[in-house]
Write a protein that holds these residues in place. Structure first.
Motif, PDB file in Angstrom:
ATOM      1  N   ASP A 102       0.627  -1.151  -0.155  1.00  0.00           N
ATOM      2  CA  ASP A 102      -0.145  -0.102   0.004  1.00  0.00           C
ATOM      3  C   ASP A 102       0.693   1.090  -0.259  1.00  0.00           C
ATOM      4  O   ASP A 102       2.076   1.353   0.295  1.00  0.00           O
ATOM      5  CB  ASP A 102      -0.918  -0.118   1.153  1.00  0.00           C
ATOM      6  N   CYS A 103       0.257   2.445  -0.290  1.00  0.00           N
ATOM      7  CA  CYS A 103       0.899   3.685  -0.249  1.00  0.00           C
ATOM      8  C   CYS A 103       0.067   4.734  -0.450  1.00  0.00           C
ATOM      9  O   CYS A 103      -1.113   4.578  -0.859  1.00  0.00           O
ATOM     10  CB  CYS A 103       1.977   3.510  -1.589  1.00  0.00           C
ATOM     11  N   GLY A 104       0.516   5.868   0.308  1.00  0.00           N
ATOM     12  CA  GLY A 104      -0.465   7.065   0.493  1.00  0.00           C
ATOM     13  C   GLY A 104      -0.676   7.625  -1.066  1.00  0.00           C
ATOM     14  O   GLY A 104       0.142   7.616  -1.776  1.00  0.00           O
ATOM     15  N   VAL A 105      -1.848   8.215  -1.081  1.00  0.00           N
ATOM     16  CA  VAL A 105      -2.249   8.941  -2.227  1.00  0.00           C
ATOM     17  C   VAL A 105      -1.263   9.855  -2.702  1.00  0.00           C
ATOM     18  O   VAL A 105      -0.732   9.952  -3.906  1.00  0.00           O
ATOM     19  CB  VAL A 105      -3.609   9.404  -2.282  1.00  0.00           C
ATOM     20  N   GLY A 106      -0.685  10.962  -1.841  1.00  0.00           N
ATOM     21  CA  GLY A 106      -0.154  11.927  -2.027  1.00  0.00           C
ATOM     22  C   GLY A 106       1.340  11.470  -2.603  1.00  0.00           C
ATOM     23  O   GLY A 106       1.928  11.780  -3.681  1.00  0.00           O
ATOM     24  N   GLU A 107       1.883  10.398  -1.935  1.00  0.00           N
ATOM     25  CA  GLU A 107       3.272   9.963  -2.346  1.00  0.00           C
ATOM     26  C   GLU A 107       3.146   9.338  -3.645  1.00  0.00           C
ATOM     27  O   GLU A 107       4.218   9.332  -4.531  1.00  0.00           O
ATOM     28  CB  GLU A 107       3.726   8.959  -1.097  1.00  0.00           C
ATOM     29  N   LEU A 108       2.002   8.375  -4.132  1.00  0.00           N
ATOM     30  CA  LEU A 108       1.740   7.806  -5.158  1.00  0.00           C
ATOM     31  C   LEU A 108       1.821   8.902  -6.324  1.00  0.00           C
ATOM     32  O   LEU A 108       2.238   9.000  -7.371  1.00  0.00           O
ATOM     33  CB  LEU A 108       0.559   7.006  -5.227  1.00  0.00           C
ATOM     34  N   GLU A 109       1.242   9.903  -5.914  1.00  0.00           N
ATOM     35  CA  GLU A 109       0.826  10.964  -6.977  1.00  0.00           C
ATOM     36  C   GLU A 109       2.444  11.716  -7.263  1.00  0.00           C
ATOM     37  O   GLU A 109       2.449  11.871  -8.604  1.00  0.00           O
ATOM     38  CB  GLU A 109       0.182  12.084  -6.527  1.00  0.00           C
ATOM     39  N   ARG A 110       3.311  11.802  -6.458  1.00  0.00           N
ATOM     40  CA  ARG A 110       4.766  12.226  -6.418  1.00  0.00           C
ATOM     41  C   ARG A 110       5.404  11.457  -7.245  1.00  0.00           C
ATOM     42  O   ARG A 110       6.103  11.701  -8.248  1.00  0.00           O
ATOM     43  CB  ARG A 110       5.250  12.457  -5.195  1.00  0.00           C
ATOM     44  N   ARG A 111       5.457   9.882  -7.149  1.00  0.00           N
ATOM     45  CA  ARG A 111       6.034   9.011  -7.715  1.00  0.00           C
ATOM     46  C   ARG A 111       5.433   9.210  -9.283  1.00  0.00           C
ATOM     47  O   ARG A 111       6.468   8.720 -10.310  1.00  0.00           O
ATOM     48  CB  ARG A 111       5.798   7.667  -7.160  1.00  0.00           C
ATOM     49  N   TYR A 112       4.407   9.222  -9.752  1.00  0.00           N
ATOM     50  CA  TYR A 112       3.886   9.121 -10.906  1.00  0.00           C
ATOM     51  C   TYR A 112       4.263  10.424 -11.440  1.00  0.00           C
ATOM     52  O   TYR A 112       4.730  10.319 -12.697  1.00  0.00           O
ATOM     53  CB  TYR A 112       2.331   9.110 -10.896  1.00  0.00           C
ATOM     54  N   ASN A 113       4.188  11.472 -11.008  1.00  0.00           N
ATOM     55  CA  ASN A 113       4.798  12.659 -11.486  1.00  0.00           C
ATOM     56  C   ASN A 113       6.284  12.872 -11.955  1.00  0.00           C
ATOM     57  O   ASN A 113       6.753  13.365 -12.958  1.00  0.00           O
ATOM     58  CB  ASN A 113       4.551  14.114 -10.716  1.00  0.00           C
ATOM     59  N   GLU A 114       7.182  12.138 -11.004  1.00  0.00           N
ATOM     60  CA  GLU A 114       8.576  12.035 -11.412  1.00  0.00           C
ATOM     61  C   GLU A 114       8.734  11.002 -12.386  1.00  0.00           C
ATOM     62  O   GLU A 114       9.675  11.386 -13.349  1.00  0.00           O
ATOM     63  CB  GLU A 114       9.062  11.497  -9.977  1.00  0.00           C
ATOM     64  N   THR A 115       7.987  10.106 -12.460  1.00  0.00           N
ATOM     65  CA  THR A 115       8.335   8.927 -13.529  1.00  0.00           C
ATOM     66  C   THR A 115       7.576   9.353 -14.700  1.00  0.00           C
ATOM     67  O   THR A 115       7.713   8.790 -16.127  1.00  0.00           O
ATOM     68  CB  THR A 115       7.992   7.595 -13.175  1.00  0.00           C
ATOM     69  N   ARG A 116       6.630  10.392 -14.914  1.00  0.00           N
ATOM     70  CA  ARG A 116       5.870  10.569 -15.961  1.00  0.00           C
ATOM     71  C   ARG A 116       4.992   9.396 -16.657  1.00  0.00           C
ATOM     72  O   ARG A 116       4.850   9.333 -17.655  1.00  0.00           O
ATOM     73  CB  ARG A 116       6.748  11.240 -17.015  1.00  0.00           C
ATOM     74  N   ARG A 117       4.838   8.565 -15.731  1.00  0.00           N
ATOM     75  CA  ARG A 117       3.779   7.300 -16.101  1.00  0.00           C
ATOM     76  C   ARG A 117       2.409   8.127 -16.056  1.00  0.00           C
ATOM     77  O   ARG A 117       1.926   8.658 -15.202  1.00  0.00           O
ATOM     78  CB  ARG A 117       4.102   6.385 -15.164  1.00  0.00           C
ATOM     79  N   ARG A 118       1.625   7.086 -16.777  1.00  0.00           N
ATOM     80  CA  ARG A 118       0.194   7.549 -16.906  1.00  0.00           C
ATOM     81  C   ARG A 118      -0.082   6.276 -16.136  1.00  0.00           C
ATOM     82  O   ARG A 118      -0.033   5.290 -16.164  1.00  0.00           O
ATOM     83  CB  ARG A 118      -0.563   7.318 -18.411  1.00  0.00           C
ATOM     84  N   HIS A 119      -1.586   6.560 -15.331  1.00  0.00           N
ATOM     85  CA  HIS A 119      -2.298   5.659 -14.645  1.00  0.00           C
ATOM     86  C   HIS A 119      -3.189   5.041 -15.548  1.00  0.00           C
ATOM     87  O   HIS A 119      -3.940   5.833 -16.238  1.00  0.00           O
ATOM     88  CB  HIS A 119      -3.084   6.229 -13.367  1.00  0.00           C
ATOM     89  N   HIS A 120      -3.419   3.710 -15.535  1.00  0.00           N
ATOM     90  CA  HIS A 120      -4.386   3.002 -16.461  1.00  0.00           C
ATOM     91  C   HIS A 120      -6.031   3.471 -16.205  1.00  0.00           C
ATOM     92  O   HIS A 120      -6.716   3.274 -17.112  1.00  0.00           O
ATOM     93  CB  HIS A 120      -3.953   1.677 -16.415  1.00  0.00           C
ATOM     94  N   LEU A 121      -6.078   3.869 -14.709  1.00  0.00           N
ATOM     95  CA  LEU A 121      -7.529   4.405 -14.821  1.00  0.00           C
ATOM     96  C   LEU A 121      -7.706   5.890 -14.903  1.00  0.00           C
ATOM     97  O   LEU A 121      -8.792   6.375 -14.492  1.00  0.00           O
ATOM     98  CB  LEU A 121      -8.025   3.829 -13.288  1.00  0.00           C
ATOM     99  N   ALA A 122      -6.696   6.468 -15.261  1.00  0.00           N
ATOM    100  CA  ALA A 122      -7.141   8.020 -15.559  1.00  0.00           C
ATOM    101  C   ALA A 122      -6.255   8.269 -16.754  1.00  0.00           C
ATOM    102  O   ALA A 122      -5.606   9.358 -16.791  1.00  0.00           O
ATOM    103  CB  ALA A 122      -6.422   8.650 -14.181  1.00  0.00           C
ATOM    104  N   ALA A 123      -6.657   7.806 -18.004  1.00  0.00           N
ATOM    105  CA  ALA A 123      -5.859   8.165 -19.039  1.00  0.00           C
ATOM    106  C   ALA A 123      -6.257   9.489 -19.426  1.00  0.00           C
ATOM    107  O   ALA A 123      -5.300  10.470 -19.992  1.00  0.00           O
ATOM    108  CB  ALA A 123      -6.550   7.122 -20.314  1.00  0.00           C
ATOM    109  N   ASP A 124      -7.301  10.158 -19.339  1.00  0.00           N
ATOM    110  CA  ASP A 124      -7.748  11.517 -19.566  1.00  0.00           C
ATOM    111  C   ASP A 124      -8.108  12.418 -18.568  1.00  0.00           C
ATOM    112  O   ASP A 124      -8.674  13.551 -18.506  1.00  0.00           O
ATOM    113  CB  ASP A 124      -9.059  11.675 -20.740  1.00  0.00           C
ATOM    114  N   MET A 125      -7.625  12.007 -17.276  1.00  0.00           N
ATOM    115  CA  MET A 125      -7.770  12.793 -15.894  1.00  0.00           C
ATOM    116  C   MET A 125      -6.627  12.991 -15.285  1.00  0.00           C
ATOM    117  O   MET A 125      -5.528  12.240 -15.461  1.00  0.00           O
ATOM    118  CB  MET A 125      -9.003  11.926 -15.296  1.00  0.00           C
ATOM    119  N   PRO A 126      -6.696  13.647 -14.190  1.00  0.00           N
ATOM    120  CA  PRO A 126      -5.483  13.700 -13.229  1.00  0.00           C
ATOM    121  C   PRO A 126      -5.189  12.320 -12.735  1.00  0.00           C
ATOM    122  O   PRO A 126      -5.983  11.657 -12.500  1.00  0.00           O
ATOM    123  CB  PRO A 126      -6.156  14.734 -12.168  1.00  0.00           C
TER     124      PRO A 126
END
Length: 324
Positions: free
Chosen positions: A118-142
């Motif tokens: 598990d991981c907190g939402v804020g930390e996950l968001e930071r990791r996604y922003n650093e790696t520039r990966r897209r979340h598969h459940l948010a293709a056209d959303m934040p």
């Protein structure tokens, strides 16, 4: 690290040493970005066979095949296996996963444990922003929208898992350490230990983790009777032991290594090379290497001994031209 409170039956399966007649299976899942790949790599280093991104609906078929291939005369031949999967798997359904695992847990030939990362939402968001990966459940959303949707989808699986590790505050190294603490054998990960003696005149051994210079000890070379002998022979050892500095030096080096080696082992370091040098590599370094090797063996280590220059023909010339 936080863990759920497993039942007594589950607690027995949380270490690598379970029933020897059962195949140890660990399911590794959780929210994307929580560290599944890192966890699987740590398990692989600990000797687990690992499979990532596995279609969980085929798990029973995999275990049946594994059972047929690895059992001889009713005894398992394979080591523990870790299987990674996540919400990207086609047809992924947490309730179906729980039902499948409940059914498989009744099998007498396997011990099945589920690890949820598990991981907190804020930390996950930071990791996604650093790696520039897209979340598969948010293709056209934040990305936060996809993270929240995934956490909601997986909540029942999180509550049901045997072990939950929260990686919000973890570095990669911290997660690897947590995996070692949870899943390494009771004796810890294997440590390959090498002890080398060498002569400085022929260069230092490459990639040594510790180098101890024994040239402060009295040199047996200057005794004509001892000169042709080596540090493996009793008279040379007796001569070196008579040096007033030997006992304290030996004790301090031994105690330093006994302090540090278990810590290296706990950190997952696979190889440690300890080197002892003197001028020619035949007397003082050899004796100290042998004495430290014996002390480490007495403490449960299994060092490999290498005396690099023990047979060097040029040793006499080297020693004769060197200062004491």
């Amino acid at each position: 690290m936080t863990a759920s409170d497993p039942s007594p039956a589950a607690s027995d399966s949380l270490t690598q040493h379970g029933d020897p007649d059962k195949q140890r299976i660990l399911l590794v899942t959780g929210v994307l970005g929580a560290g599944k790949s890192t966890a699987l790599r740590a398990l692989e280093d600990l000797g687990w066979e690992t499979i990532d991104n596995f279609p969980i609906r085929f798990l029973e078929r995999l275990l049946d095949t594994n059972h047929e291939d690895q059992h001889v005369d009713g005894h398992p031949m394979g080591g523990p296996m870790a299987i990674g999967f996540d919400s990207r798997t086609r047809g992924f359904d947490p309730q179906a996963v729980i039902a499948l695992v409940k059914r498989l847990s009744q099998r007498p030939d396997i011990e099945l444990t589920t690890l949820y990362l598990d991981c907190g939402v804020g930390e996950l968001e930071r990791r996604y922003n650093e790696t520039r990966r897209r979340h598969h459940l948010a293709a056209d959303m934040p990305v936060a929208t996809g993270i929240s949707a995934e956490r909601d989808m997986l909540e029942s699986l999180r509550r049901w898992a045997d072990i939950v590790i929260n990686t919000t505050a973890f570095t990669t190294n911290a997660l690897q350490q947590a995996m070692r603490e949870q899943f390494a054998p009771d004796s810890g990960p294997a440590l390959t230990l090498t002890i080398t003696s060498f002569g400085f005149s022929k260069g230092m051994p490459p990639l040594a983790d510790f180098v101890f210079d024994m040239r402060f000890l009295n040199n047996p070379y200057w005794d004509k009777v001892l000169r042709p002998m080596t540090g493996r022979e009793g008279p040379v050892g007796d001569f070196i032991r008579q040096d007033p500095a030997f006992d304290e030096a030996f004790t301090r080096i031994r105690d330093l290594l006994l302090l540090l080696l278990p810590r290296f082992q706990a950190q997952g370091k696979a190889y440690v090379h300890i080197a002892f040098g003197c001028t020619g590599g035949r007397h003082r370094s050899v004796f100290m290497a042998e004495q430290i090797g014996a002390a480490l063996r007495a403490s449960g280590f299994s060092p490999t001994m290498i005396h690099r220059n023990l047979g060097s023909r040029a040793a006499d010339l080297v020693e004769g031209s060197a200062a004491r």
